[in-house]
Design an enzyme around this catalytic site. Structure first.
Site, PDB file in Angstrom:
ATOM      1  N   SER A   1      -2.584  -7.999  -5.931  1.00 22.05           N
ATOM      2  CA  SER A   1      -3.750  -8.802  -5.592  1.00 22.05           C
ATOM      3  C   SER A   1      -3.419  -9.601  -4.344  1.00 22.05           C
ATOM      4  CB  SER A   1      -4.112  -9.740  -6.755  1.00 22.05           C
ATOM      5  OG  SER A   1      -5.344 -10.383  -6.480  1.00 22.05           O
ATOM      6  N   GLU A   2      -4.348  -9.587  -3.369  1.00 18.96           N
ATOM      7  CA  GLU A   2      -4.054 -10.145  -2.042  1.00 18.96           C
ATOM      8  C   GLU A   2      -3.626 -11.614  -2.081  1.00 18.96           C
ATOM      9  OE1 GLU A   2      -7.787  -9.584  -0.034  1.00 18.96           O
ATOM     10  OE2 GLU A   2      -8.663 -11.398  -0.860  1.00 18.96           O
ATOM     11  N   ASN A   3      -4.073 -12.333  -3.109  1.00 17.14           N
ATOM     12  CA  ASN A   3      -3.749 -13.753  -3.181  1.00 17.14           C
ATOM     13  C   ASN A   3      -2.376 -14.003  -3.804  1.00 17.14           C
ATOM     14  OD1 ASN A   3      -5.120 -12.763  -5.524  1.00 17.14           O
ATOM     15  ND2 ASN A   3      -5.267 -14.841  -6.286  1.00 17.14           N
TER      16      ASN A   3
END
Lengths: 227, 213
Positions: free
Chosen positions: B49-51
């Site tokens: 997940s990019e975060n």
């Protein structure tokens, strides 16, 4: 003696000038420094440029700063969300300027700002509207766009633990932009859930070394998302 | 001959079946999120997940949500054993630097040269938002697109050239629609699979571009 601990948030932001550029951590609500943003609203600085991944959620945090009319321009990657109605209204009525930046370019520009890099070539955005007018170069058969650093006058971030030297740990996905923004501002202010005595943080677990942190404010109780 | 479109669930399952054991996968916001629920338990597939998550797990039980543990869509998630957290710079190094095996993106349009448009309709009243889409488009080893074949007005989202603002150039590997699975090849779209009862001629007519068998 080095002691970066401030007793309250307002005191930690007293020297924010009108027209300042403020880097604000957080991805959605995770890592958003609500207490510091509330203090910035109370402090009263205007005409701000804000650099943050989103453009506020609901009516608190960054959305409250926007609603207070303090922000002239926002630099972000993903302003449009289900609950970004404060920004949406300001944008549609042309009361706020938007610089839209792909998320990886946003964080890398901030990283470059903190790392002393003059500019960098990235493949992200090449050939798209977000690279219009920007210098490009082909390197080893691949096309890149030249992107410039972002630096802030202040960075406001949320961390988990600190000591009086400003060493920081984070909690889960609340880390996001915090460590990068901390390096790229003249003055970095971190709100933390806990301040420990010097030596109590395991040095192997320090994520942001205190050199990047100027002021630390311990918050009481719940602050937005998470703990 | 008549045909029935694949449901979103069937599309998601079809994509999940194509993901090999051990792959690192980034699942985009929107329709692709359904793929996460279709991953076979016998395969160990790492979700990024990019975060700042590698080894993202499913939504927690009600009451167990933690606002500090969210996915790219800002929804509460969990962390699998062996999973880890990292900052945004590290996360986008994974994405841009070619470390993600497969990105699954939604799209408005995919062109036969592999161009993708998925971040803006370009309408004057639209509020643009790009997030990490451009980084995934250029950086993932393979880019899968999951989308309906036609718009609500019956226009093909498979196109010869994108009319919407581009997200990335020549980066899409494979497209999964509710009518077909298409590979992007140097010659254009190549049909991997179609819904039962649909002919290549009819699919080509609906798509408005040349399709290779």
């Amino acid at each position: 003696m080095i002691d970066k601990i401030y007793s309250d948030a307002l005191a930690s932001l007293q020297d924010v000038q009108d027209g300042a550029t403020i880097l604000i951590g957080g991805f959605g609500g995770a890592g958003m420094p609500h207490t510091l943003i509330d203090a910035l609203i109370a402090q009263g600085a205007r005409d701000l440029t804000v650099v943050s991944n989103n453009a506020g959620n609901g009516t608190t945090g960054l959305a409250a700063l926007l609603a207070a009319g303090r922000v002239r321009k926002i630099v972000c990657s993903f302003p449009r969300q289900a609950d970004s109605f404060v920004f949406d209204e300001l944008y549609r009525s042309k009361k706020i300027e938007l610089e839209l930046v792909p998320q990886g370019n946003l964080v890398e520009r901030i990283r470059a700002g903190g790392a002393g890099i003059g500019a960098f070539f990235t493949p992200t955005g090449y050939g798209t509207a977000l690279a219009e007018g920007k210098e490009t170069r082909e390197i080893d058969g691949r096309n890149y766009v030249l992107e410039y650093p972002i630096r802030g006058d202040f960075a406001l971030i949320k961390a988990e633990q600190s000591d009086r030297w400003g060493n920081l740990t984070y909690r889960m996905t609340a880390r996001n932009f915090g460590p990068i923004m901390a390096s790229a501002a003249k003055t970095t202010v971190a709100q933390v859930a806990e301040v420990l005595p010097l030596g109590a943080l395991n040095p192997e677990n320090v994520v942001t070394p205190g050199i990047f942190v100027d002021r630390v404010v311990k918050i009481e109780g719940q602050d937005g998302a998470g703990r | 001959m008549s045909y029935t479109k694949w449901t979103r669930q069937q599309m998601a399952q079809r994509i999940a079946d194509d993901i090999p054991d051990g792959a690192v996968v980034n699942i985009g916001i929107g329709m692709p999120e359904m793929v996460a629920n279709c991953l076979p338990p016998e395969k160990e597939i790492l979700l990024h997940s990019e975060n700042g998550i590698l080894g993202m797990g499913p939504r927690p039980e009600p009451g167990q949500e933690d606002g500090d543990l969210i996915n790219a869509g800002k929804q509460p998630v969990t962390l699998l054993q062996g999973g880890c957290f990292f900052d945004h710079s590290t996360s986008f190094s994974m994405m841009r630097g070619g470390h993600i095996d497969i990105a699954i993106l939604g799209a408005f349009q995919v062109a036969e040269n592999g161009d993708i448009a998925n971040w803006s309709t370009g309408k004057p009243d639209a509020i643009p938002a790009v997030g990490g889409a451009m980084d995934l488009a250029v950086g993932a080893k393979r880019v899968f697109v999951m989308m309906e074949h036609l718009t609500k007005n019956g226009q093909s989202k498979i196109v010869s050239q994108c009319s919407y603002p581009l997200t990335g150039l020549g980066c899409v590997t494979r497209v999964y629609t509710d009518l077909a699975v298409l590979d992007v090849t140097p010659q254009g779209f190549s049909v991997v699979e179609m819904v039962e009862g649909l002919s290549l001629e009819e699919l080509e007519r609906l798509s408005g571009v040349t399709l290779h068998a």
